[in-house]
Motif scaffolding. Structure first.
Motif, PDB file in Angstrom:
ATOM      1  N   LYS A 287      43.986  42.805  28.219  1.00 38.04           N
ATOM      2  CA  LYS A 287      43.092  42.072  27.787  1.00 38.04           C
ATOM      3  C   LYS A 287      42.516  41.565  29.706  1.00 38.04           C
ATOM      4  O   LYS A 287      41.212  40.406  29.183  1.00 38.04           O
ATOM      5  CB  LYS A 287      44.360  39.974  27.830  1.00 38.04           C
ATOM      6  N   LEU A 288      43.165  41.472  30.585  1.00 42.47           N
ATOM      7  CA  LEU A 288      42.542  41.267  31.572  1.00 42.47           C
ATOM      8  C   LEU A 288      41.572  42.630  32.066  1.00 42.47           C
ATOM      9  O   LEU A 288      40.236  41.758  32.915  1.00 42.47           O
ATOM     10  CB  LEU A 288      43.583  41.957  33.084  1.00 42.47           C
ATOM     11  N   ARG A 289      41.442  42.945  31.187  1.00 38.25           N
ATOM     12  CA  ARG A 289      39.679  44.046  31.290  1.00 38.25           C
ATOM     13  C   ARG A 289      38.600  43.259  30.978  1.00 38.25           C
ATOM     14  O   ARG A 289      37.524  43.539  30.932  1.00 38.25           O
ATOM     15  CB  ARG A 289      39.697  45.294  30.844  1.00 38.25           C
ATOM     16  N   GLY A 290      38.721  42.148  30.139  1.00 33.29           N
ATOM     17  CA  GLY A 290      37.567  41.345  29.813  1.00 33.29           C
ATOM     18  C   GLY A 290      37.143  40.206  29.903  1.00 33.29           C
ATOM     19  O   GLY A 290      36.781  39.969  30.134  1.00 33.29           O
ATOM     20  N   VAL A 296      38.508  42.164  39.026  1.00 32.64           N
ATOM     21  CA  VAL A 296      39.816  42.607  38.330  1.00 32.64           C
ATOM     22  C   VAL A 296      39.927  43.056  37.358  1.00 32.64           C
ATOM     23  O   VAL A 296      40.667  43.548  36.938  1.00 32.64           O
ATOM     24  CB  VAL A 296      39.913  39.926  37.825  1.00 32.64           C
ATOM     25  N   SER A 297      38.474  42.839  36.330  1.00 29.39           N
ATOM     26  CA  SER A 297      38.313  43.554  35.000  1.00 29.39           C
ATOM     27  C   SER A 297      38.517  45.215  35.642  1.00 29.39           C
ATOM     28  O   SER A 297      39.331  46.191  35.592  1.00 29.39           O
ATOM     29  CB  SER A 297      37.086  43.817  34.424  1.00 29.39           C
ATOM     30  N   GLY A 298      38.174  45.600  36.982  1.00 30.24           N
ATOM     31  CA  GLY A 298      37.670  47.253  37.821  1.00 30.24           C
ATOM     32  C   GLY A 298      39.468  47.696  38.020  1.00 30.24           C
ATOM     33  O   GLY A 298      40.199  48.697  37.527  1.00 30.24           O
ATOM     34  N   ALA A 299      40.132  46.216  38.482  1.00 27.81           N
ATOM     35  CA  ALA A 299      41.462  46.823  39.222  1.00 27.81           C
ATOM     36  C   ALA A 299      42.143  47.019  37.706  1.00 27.81           C
ATOM     37  O   ALA A 299      43.360  48.439  37.580  1.00 27.81           O
ATOM     38  CB  ALA A 299      42.162  45.524  39.816  1.00 27.81           C
ATOM     39  N   ALA A 300      42.157  46.271  37.026  1.00 24.04           N
ATOM     40  CA  ALA A 300      42.941  46.158  35.378  1.00 24.04           C
ATOM     41  C   ALA A 300      42.444  47.830  34.589  1.00 24.04           C
ATOM     42  O   ALA A 300      43.751  48.410  34.296  1.00 24.04           O
ATOM     43  CB  ALA A 300      42.381  44.932  34.783  1.00 24.04           C
ATOM     44  N   GLU A 301      41.405  47.262  34.755  1.00 22.54           N
ATOM     45  CA  GLU A 301      41.191  49.547  34.253  1.00 22.54           C
ATOM     46  C   GLU A 301      41.932  50.461  34.844  1.00 22.54           C
ATOM     47  O   GLU A 301      42.257  51.522  33.703  1.00 22.54           O
ATOM     48  CB  GLU A 301      39.662  49.717  33.922  1.00 22.54           C
TER      49      GLU A 301
END
Length: 310
Positions: A287-290, A296-301
């Protein structure tokens, strides 16, 4: 741990002025600009730190209302930058009313004791950036055990001031991190992971991370006490509409999860990663990737891909 701008925002809020500071030299404090008054008037204690006499300094200023010996002792401790005196004052119950600065989420200190903790938090979050030895000196003054004791207090202002101070005091300071663990910080910090205050949850999580990364035994105890499930739950910040404009909190949650699931060499701990996945980490990171924030999205990925391999 990767740097985050939460700290920068806090420093801007809590400091009356900040200069660029030079790369070397010792802290050269200017005289305290202090007003001692009676009645209900406001005291103002300001300390200016500078690395070089030619450069602008870092200024920490606290305005508060209080009368009594402990208020006088606090003013003297700020003036003299006396860490031992600040540590002694942590036990003070003398009542204060804070005028400035206002913390973005923590309650105002209600006693000189909590105010002393606030001063230690300001020193370690602001001035220590240009003076790495400061944290060691504050640790040497015995600040960690009483701050950990504050975590068990029934006075919420003390709890919150202690979490804030310990977050910065244990960051990149193994001595303070080990002392916090020895003083029994893990259980009361884990309790704060369930706080309704997102800022308090995040600060407690970062403090726990600082302690865990210094020793595998600390990390194992954290897992045994059930702290990991809270770290995974913190990834749900994205679903809270009141926090959607605070990507720093989301980023902090992602990096904290990564830190406590890796070993000191940066390798994934398979068992810890599997525990995180069982708590729902993969779904929450997906969900955070979106989110709209690239960092944030890069770290989550990144963390998502690592945990998928467990």
């Amino acid at each position: 741990m990767p740097g985050i701008s939460v700290r920068q925002a806090l420093c801007q809020l809590c400091c009356s002025a900040r200069g660029a500071g030079s790369a070397g030299g010792q802290s050269l404090p200017l005289p305290l600009l202090q007003e001692r008054v009676s009645g209900s008037e406001t005291r103002k204690a300001t300390r200016i730190f500078r690395r070089d006499i030619e450069q602008p300094g870092t200024s920490i200023s606290i305005e508060y209302k209080s009368n009594g010996d402990d208020a006088d002792a606090f003013d003297d401790a700020v003036r003299d930058n006396d860490y031992a005196a600040l540590v002694r004052l942590l036990q003070s119950e003398q009542v204060v009313e804070i005028v400035e600065p206002k913390h973005p989420w923590a309650e105002d200190p209600c006693t000189i004791g909590a105010l002393a903790a606030m001063q230690l938090a300001l020193l370690t979050s602001v001035v220590a950036k240009d003076d790495p030895e400061m944290k060691l000196e504050i640790h040497g003054a015995g600040a960690v055990p009483p701050l950990v004791g504050f975590l068990r207090s029934t006075q919420e202002d003390r709890v919150q001031a202690a979490v804030t101070a310990l977050k910065y005091l244990t960051e990149d300071c193994p001595q303070s991190a080990h002392s916090a663990h020895q003083a029994g910080a893990l259980p009361p910090l884990i309790v704060q992971l369930g706080s309704p205050l997102a800022g308090l949850r995040g600060a407690a999580a970062s403090t726990l991370t600082n302690i865990c990364v210094e020793c595998p035994e600390h990390q194992e105890e954290f897992m045994r006490l059930g702290g990991l499930k809270f770290f995974v739950e913190h990834l749900d910040l994205v679903s809270d509409p009141t926090l959607f404009d605070h990507p720093d909190l989301m980023l902090e949650a992602v990096w904290n999860l990564e830190e406590v699931t890796t070993d000191p060499d940066g390798n994934l701990n398979e068992r810890y990663a599997q525990l995180a996945n069982q708590c729902g980490a993969l779904e929450k990171l997906e969900k955070l990737r979106g989110v709209g924030d690239d960092e944030v999205s890069g770290a989550a990925e990144k963390v998502l891909e690592r945990l998928r391999g467990a």
